[in-house]
Design an enzyme around this catalytic site. Structure first.
Site, PDB file in Angstrom:
ATOM      1  N   ALA A  36      28.878  48.738  85.570  1.00 51.72           N
ATOM      2  CA  ALA A  36      28.358  49.551  86.679  1.00 51.72           C
ATOM      3  C   ALA A  36      27.424  50.619  86.108  1.00 51.72           C
ATOM      4  O   ALA A  36      27.559  51.810  86.376  1.00 51.72           O
ATOM      5  CB  ALA A  36      29.490  50.163  87.489  1.00 51.72           C
ATOM      6  N   LEU A  37      26.477  50.170  85.308  1.00 51.10           N
ATOM      7  CA  LEU A  37      25.677  51.074  84.491  1.00 51.10           C
ATOM      8  C   LEU A  37      24.717  51.920  85.320  1.00 51.10           C
ATOM      9  O   LEU A  37      24.231  51.502  86.367  1.00 51.10           O
ATOM     10  CB  LEU A  37      24.896  50.266  83.454  1.00 51.10           C
ATOM     11  CG  LEU A  37      25.731  49.389  82.517  1.00 51.10           C
ATOM     12  CD1 LEU A  37      24.826  48.700  81.505  1.00 51.10           C
ATOM     13  CD2 LEU A  37      26.816  50.192  81.807  1.00 51.10           C
ATOM     14  N   HIS A  38      24.480  53.127  84.810  1.00 54.03           N
ATOM     15  CA  HIS A  38      23.557  54.059  85.443  1.00 54.03           C
ATOM     16  C   HIS A  38      22.736  54.729  84.349  1.00 54.03           C
ATOM     17  O   HIS A  38      22.847  54.379  83.156  1.00 54.03           O
ATOM     18  CB  HIS A  38      24.303  55.085  86.303  1.00 54.03           C
ATOM     19  CG  HIS A  38      25.430  55.772  85.597  1.00 54.03           C
ATOM     20  ND1 HIS A  38      25.240  56.638  84.534  1.00 54.03           N
ATOM     21  CD2 HIS A  38      26.779  55.722  85.791  1.00 54.03           C
ATOM     22  CE1 HIS A  38      26.398  57.101  84.119  1.00 54.03           C
ATOM     23  NE2 HIS A  38      27.361  56.555  84.856  1.00 54.03           N
ATOM     24  N   ALA A  39      21.923  55.695  84.739  1.00 51.13           N
ATOM     25  CA  ALA A  39      21.017  56.317  83.773  1.00 51.13           C
ATOM     26  C   ALA A  39      21.750  57.001  82.632  1.00 51.13           C
ATOM     27  O   ALA A  39      21.218  57.107  81.523  1.00 51.13           O
ATOM     28  CB  ALA A  39      20.114  57.324  84.491  1.00 51.13           C
ATOM     29  N   HIS A  41      24.448  55.877  81.086  1.00 50.48           N
ATOM     30  CA  HIS A  41      24.689  54.835  80.087  1.00 50.48           C
ATOM     31  C   HIS A  41      23.398  54.494  79.330  1.00 50.48           C
ATOM     32  O   HIS A  41      23.412  54.296  78.110  1.00 50.48           O
ATOM     33  CB  HIS A  41      25.216  53.564  80.758  1.00 50.48           C
ATOM     34  CG  HIS A  41      26.551  53.713  81.412  1.00 50.48           C
ATOM     35  ND1 HIS A  41      26.706  53.727  82.778  1.00 50.48           N
ATOM     36  CD2 HIS A  41      27.792  53.847  80.889  1.00 50.48           C
ATOM     37  CE1 HIS A  41      27.994  53.846  83.068  1.00 50.48           C
ATOM     38  NE2 HIS A  41      28.670  53.935  81.943  1.00 50.48           N
ATOM     39  N   GLY A 151      30.072  59.560  76.145  1.00 50.41           N
ATOM     40  CA  GLY A 151      29.554  60.677  76.918  1.00 50.41           C
ATOM     41  C   GLY A 151      30.559  61.816  77.001  1.00 50.41           C
ATOM     42  O   GLY A 151      31.771  61.597  77.069  1.00 50.41           O
ATOM     43  N   GLU A 152      30.061  63.039  77.037  1.00 48.72           N
ATOM     44  CA  GLU A 152      30.925  64.202  77.106  1.00 48.72           C
ATOM     45  C   GLU A 152      31.496  64.445  78.502  1.00 48.72           C
ATOM     46  O   GLU A 152      32.360  65.317  78.657  1.00 48.72           O
ATOM     47  CB  GLU A 152      30.173  65.450  76.626  1.00 48.72           C
ATOM     48  CG  GLU A 152      29.893  65.445  75.131  1.00 48.72           C
ATOM     49  CD  GLU A 152      29.279  66.744  74.638  1.00 48.72           C
ATOM     50  OE1 GLU A 152      28.923  67.596  75.493  1.00 48.72           O
ATOM     51  OE2 GLU A 152      29.144  66.904  73.416  1.00 48.72           O
ATOM     52  N   GLN A 157      38.847  62.385  76.970  1.00 53.93           N
ATOM     53  CA  GLN A 157      38.812  61.061  76.363  1.00 53.93           C
ATOM     54  C   GLN A 157      38.121  61.105  75.006  1.00 53.93           C
ATOM     55  O   GLN A 157      38.592  60.504  74.029  1.00 53.93           O
ATOM     56  CB  GLN A 157      38.082  60.088  77.291  1.00 53.93           C
ATOM     57  CG  GLN A 157      37.796  58.735  76.660  1.00 53.93           C
ATOM     58  CD  GLN A 157      37.054  57.804  77.593  1.00 53.93           C
ATOM     59  OE1 GLN A 157      37.650  57.175  78.452  1.00 53.93           O
ATOM     60  NE2 GLN A 157      35.733  57.723  77.449  1.00 53.93           N
TER      61      GLN A 157
END
Length: 285
Positions: A36-39, A41, A151-152, A157
């Site tokens: 479900a990739l977005h900008a 990613h 990603g932060e 996580q």
């Protein structure tokens, strides 16, 4: 997909290609995703290409990190669209393991992370970080990258993964990449597509409240009253339940009363049926 982006569905084929790249001296960077990739990613992929020769993206919706009442079955999936985006972004390879590959019959091993997994999402999502730690460890052993990017936005996580890699002496560098946001401040997330138009208009309030708290903490304010005010502001805006809003040490994730060194303000809250998380750094003046 373009001719330059390779797709791998079997571990044997993936490892053969990675081994060939290694023999050529290529530096390999892994970007683990659930699709479900977005900008956000794609920014990770761009960073991977900037710091390494080969960028490998994994796509795997990991069932072991979802609780029984969470959104595993409705988590957005669009593999073909993801593959097209990765091709355009210049990813060198995409690793698409099946559930059977990741968790074959008889699989029985789980990693239980330490203090970094306590509280925050660790409290409201029991077993979540065990699932995350296990699948990330498997992905790193499968791909054997030099660097893995996270990603932060999922800050707890990231710290859990760092602790697991350190404690188990796994030979990979873990790098956090700053959160990418919409122009109104909303952190990019695959779950944002669940928001209806009214909810989408309200959603940026999450980041605005965190940013205000972080600014006041950086100027020496006490955390407790700011947290209470922040929860009230979010509930007034339409969020609820607010699962947590806390101030934690940026390195240890221990609770702090004041930001005497770098800290993070972290939140998880529902907006309608959609669970949103975010965090903002606090750098004392």
């Amino acid at each position: 997909m373009s001719d330059t982006t390779l797709r791998f569905d079997t571990l044997e084929a993936l490892r053969a290609r990675v081994d060939a790249w290694r023999r050529s001296g290529d530096r390999i960077v892994l970007v683990p995703t659930m699709g479900a990739l977005h900008a956000g990613h794609l920014a990770l992929v761009a960073h991977a290409k900037a710091i390494g020769r080969r960028a490998i993206v994994s796509i795997f919706v990991n069932p072991t990190q979802f609780g029984p009442n969470e959104d595993f079955s409705r988590y957005p999936r669009d593999t073909q669209a993801d593959l097209a985006l990765l091709s355009e972004a210049g990813a060198d390879a995409v690793w698409l393991p099946s559930v059977e590959t990741m968790y074959p019959t008889g699989f029985s091993t789980r990693i239980e992370p330490g203090p970094a997994a306590e509280g925050l999402c660790g409290s409201v999502r029991p077993g979540h970080f065990s699932g995350v730690a296990t699948v990330v460890t498997k992905l790193i052993h499968q791909v054997r990258p030099d660097i893995a990017l996270f990603g932060e936005k999922d800050f707890q996580q990231l710290q859990v993964i760092r602790s697991v890699i350190r404690d188990l002496d796994i030979a990979v560098t873990i790098e956090g990449v700053p959160t990418l946001r919409e122009t109104d401040g909303l952190a990019l997330s695959s779950r944002n597509r669940y928001l209806d138009p009214h909810e989408r208009a309200v959603a940026p309030r999450l980041h605005a409240v965190l940013a205000e708290i972080a600014d006041r903490l950086a100027r020496g304010a006490e955390a407790s009253p700011l947290v209470s005010e922040g929860i009230a502001a979010l509930e007034a805006a339409g969020f609820g339940p607010v699962q947590y809003l806390e101030v934690r040490d940026a390195q240890t994730l221990a609770p702090v009363a004041r930001a005497e060194r770098e800290a993070r303000v972290l939140v998880a809250a529902y907006l309608g049926r959609t669970r949103l998380i975010d965090n903002v750094a606090v750098v004392p003046a």
